[in-house]
Design a protein around this motif. Structure first.
Motif, PDB file in Angstrom:
ATOM      1  N   ILE A  65       9.925  16.528  66.863  1.00  0.00           N
ATOM      2  CA  ILE A  65       8.559  16.246  66.430  1.00  0.00           C
ATOM      3  C   ILE A  65       8.142  14.852  66.895  1.00  0.00           C
ATOM      4  O   ILE A  65       8.872  13.880  66.729  1.00  0.00           O
ATOM      5  CB  ILE A  65       8.431  16.349  64.895  1.00  0.00           C
ATOM      6  N   ASP A  66       6.935  14.787  67.456  1.00  0.00           N
ATOM      7  CA  ASP A  66       6.356  13.524  67.922  1.00  0.00           C
ATOM      8  C   ASP A  66       5.425  12.997  66.830  1.00  0.00           C
ATOM      9  O   ASP A  66       4.402  13.605  66.530  1.00  0.00           O
ATOM     10  CB  ASP A  66       5.589  13.763  69.220  1.00  0.00           C
ATOM     11  N   TYR A  67       5.762  11.856  66.239  1.00  0.00           N
ATOM     12  CA  TYR A  67       4.972  11.289  65.143  1.00  0.00           C
ATOM     13  C   TYR A  67       4.028  10.184  65.602  1.00  0.00           C
ATOM     14  O   TYR A  67       3.578   9.383  64.802  1.00  0.00           O
ATOM     15  CB  TYR A  67       5.894  10.732  64.054  1.00  0.00           C
ATOM     16  N   ASP A  68       3.707  10.116  66.882  1.00  0.00           N
ATOM     17  CA  ASP A  68       2.814   9.072  67.399  1.00  0.00           C
ATOM     18  C   ASP A  68       1.360   9.527  67.329  1.00  0.00           C
ATOM     19  O   ASP A  68       0.692   9.692  68.349  1.00  0.00           O
ATOM     20  CB  ASP A  68       3.189   8.711  68.839  1.00  0.00           C
ATOM     21  N   ASP A  69       0.850   9.721  66.132  1.00  0.00           N
ATOM     22  CA  ASP A  69      -0.531  10.168  65.923  1.00  0.00           C
ATOM     23  C   ASP A  69      -1.404   9.005  65.484  1.00  0.00           C
ATOM     24  O   ASP A  69      -0.919   7.981  65.024  1.00  0.00           O
ATOM     25  CB  ASP A  69      -0.597  11.242  64.830  1.00  0.00           C
ATOM     26  N   ASP A  70      -2.697   9.212  65.600  1.00  0.00           N
ATOM     27  CA  ASP A  70      -3.662   8.245  65.076  1.00  0.00           C
ATOM     28  C   ASP A  70      -4.119   8.723  63.708  1.00  0.00           C
ATOM     29  O   ASP A  70      -5.266   9.102  63.524  1.00  0.00           O
ATOM     30  CB  ASP A  70      -4.876   8.130  66.011  1.00  0.00           C
ATOM     31  N   TYR A  71      -3.219   8.720  62.760  1.00  0.00           N
ATOM     32  CA  TYR A  71      -3.549   9.186  61.414  1.00  0.00           C
ATOM     33  C   TYR A  71      -4.224   8.045  60.664  1.00  0.00           C
ATOM     34  O   TYR A  71      -3.662   6.965  60.526  1.00  0.00           O
ATOM     35  CB  TYR A  71      -2.287   9.642  60.681  1.00  0.00           C
ATOM     36  N   ASP A  72      -5.428   8.302  60.194  1.00  0.00           N
ATOM     37  CA  ASP A  72      -6.213   7.275  59.517  1.00  0.00           C
ATOM     38  C   ASP A  72      -6.084   7.436  58.003  1.00  0.00           C
ATOM     39  O   ASP A  72      -6.715   8.306  57.408  1.00  0.00           O
ATOM     40  CB  ASP A  72      -7.675   7.372  59.946  1.00  0.00           C
ATOM     41  N   GLU A  73      -5.252   6.612  57.408  1.00  0.00           N
ATOM     42  CA  GLU A  73      -5.046   6.669  55.958  1.00  0.00           C
ATOM     43  C   GLU A  73      -6.194   6.028  55.199  1.00  0.00           C
ATOM     44  O   GLU A  73      -6.433   6.351  54.043  1.00  0.00           O
ATOM     45  CB  GLU A  73      -3.748   5.951  55.587  1.00  0.00           C
ATOM     46  N   ASP A  74      -6.910   5.116  55.848  1.00  0.00           N
ATOM     47  CA  ASP A  74      -7.955   4.345  55.168  1.00  0.00           C
ATOM     48  C   ASP A  74      -9.040   5.226  54.562  1.00  0.00           C
ATOM     49  O   ASP A  74      -9.475   4.988  53.436  1.00  0.00           O
ATOM     50  CB  ASP A  74      -8.584   3.340  56.125  1.00  0.00           C
ATOM     51  N   THR A  75      -9.486   6.229  55.300  1.00  0.00           N
ATOM     52  CA  THR A  75     -10.573   7.070  54.777  1.00  0.00           C
ATOM     53  C   THR A  75     -10.144   7.796  53.505  1.00  0.00           C
ATOM     54  O   THR A  75     -10.922   7.894  52.557  1.00  0.00           O
ATOM     55  CB  THR A  75     -11.036   8.101  55.818  1.00  0.00           C
ATOM     56  N   TYR A  76      -8.893   8.273  53.495  1.00  0.00           N
ATOM     57  CA  TYR A  76      -8.408   8.959  52.292  1.00  0.00           C
ATOM     58  C   TYR A  76      -8.351   7.997  51.111  1.00  0.00           C
ATOM     59  O   TYR A  76      -8.824   8.312  50.025  1.00  0.00           O
ATOM     60  CB  TYR A  76      -7.030   9.566  52.532  1.00  0.00           C
ATOM     61  N   PHE A  77      -7.793   6.804  51.326  1.00  0.00           N
ATOM     62  CA  PHE A  77      -7.636   5.866  50.223  1.00  0.00           C
ATOM     63  C   PHE A  77      -8.973   5.288  49.767  1.00  0.00           C
ATOM     64  O   PHE A  77      -9.146   4.969  48.594  1.00  0.00           O
ATOM     65  CB  PHE A  77      -6.644   4.762  50.580  1.00  0.00           C
ATOM     66  N   GLU A  78      -9.934   5.160  50.677  1.00  0.00           N
ATOM     67  CA  GLU A  78     -11.267   4.708  50.285  1.00  0.00           C
ATOM     68  C   GLU A  78     -11.932   5.719  49.358  1.00  0.00           C
ATOM     69  O   GLU A  78     -12.519   5.353  48.343  1.00  0.00           O
ATOM     70  CB  GLU A  78     -12.141   4.476  51.521  1.00  0.00           C
ATOM     71  N   LYS A  79     -11.825   6.992  49.700  1.00  0.00           N
ATOM     72  CA  LYS A  79     -12.399   8.049  48.852  1.00  0.00           C
ATOM     73  C   LYS A  79     -11.703   8.077  47.492  1.00  0.00           C
ATOM     74  O   LYS A  79     -12.340   8.229  46.460  1.00  0.00           O
ATOM     75  CB  LYS A  79     -12.266   9.408  49.527  1.00  0.00           C
ATOM     76  N   ASP A  80     -10.392   7.931  47.511  1.00  0.00           N
ATOM     77  CA  ASP A  80      -9.612   7.938  46.276  1.00  0.00           C
ATOM     78  C   ASP A  80      -9.987   6.747  45.403  1.00  0.00           C
ATOM     79  O   ASP A  80     -10.179   6.882  44.193  1.00  0.00           O
ATOM     80  CB  ASP A  80      -8.119   7.905  46.620  1.00  0.00           C
TER      81      ASP A  80
END
Length: 94
Positions: A65-80
């Motif tokens: 598995i290649d885990y080099d993604d551009d996963y944006d955690e900020d949007t989730y935590f901002e909504k939370d």
């Protein structure tokens, strides 16, 4: 006491399943789970590993598995954060 032996056909089927698994398949599974995941990327990796382990994948499959993604955690935590902030503000007014 009689020892339990794994039938030969099960071992053959497990080996053939192991041969079918490649990096492309593992990354497709990762992308599928990532679409529905909400939360941190570290937590995502842990949950993905748990789910795939329950489905019969082993540690050498996880290495594909290649885990080099551009996963944006900020949007989730901002909504939370916004959700809990608004909830707190409503309680504070009452």
């Amino acid at each position: 006491m009689k020892k339990h032996q794994i039938p030969e056909i099960i071992i053959e089927e497990a080996d053939s399943f192991d041969e079918l698994i490649d990096a492309e398949r593992m990354n497709k599974l990762k992308d599928k789970f990532l679409r529905t995941h909400r939360g941190s990327y570290v937590q995502f990796k842990q949950k993905l590993r748990e789910k795939l382990t329950l489905r019969g994948y082993s540690s050498h499959h996880f290495e594909l598995i290649d885990y080099d993604d551009d996963y944006d955690e900020d949007t989730y935590f901002e909504k939370d954060f916004e959700k809990y902030y608004n909830k707190y503000q409503k309680k504070k007014r009452i």
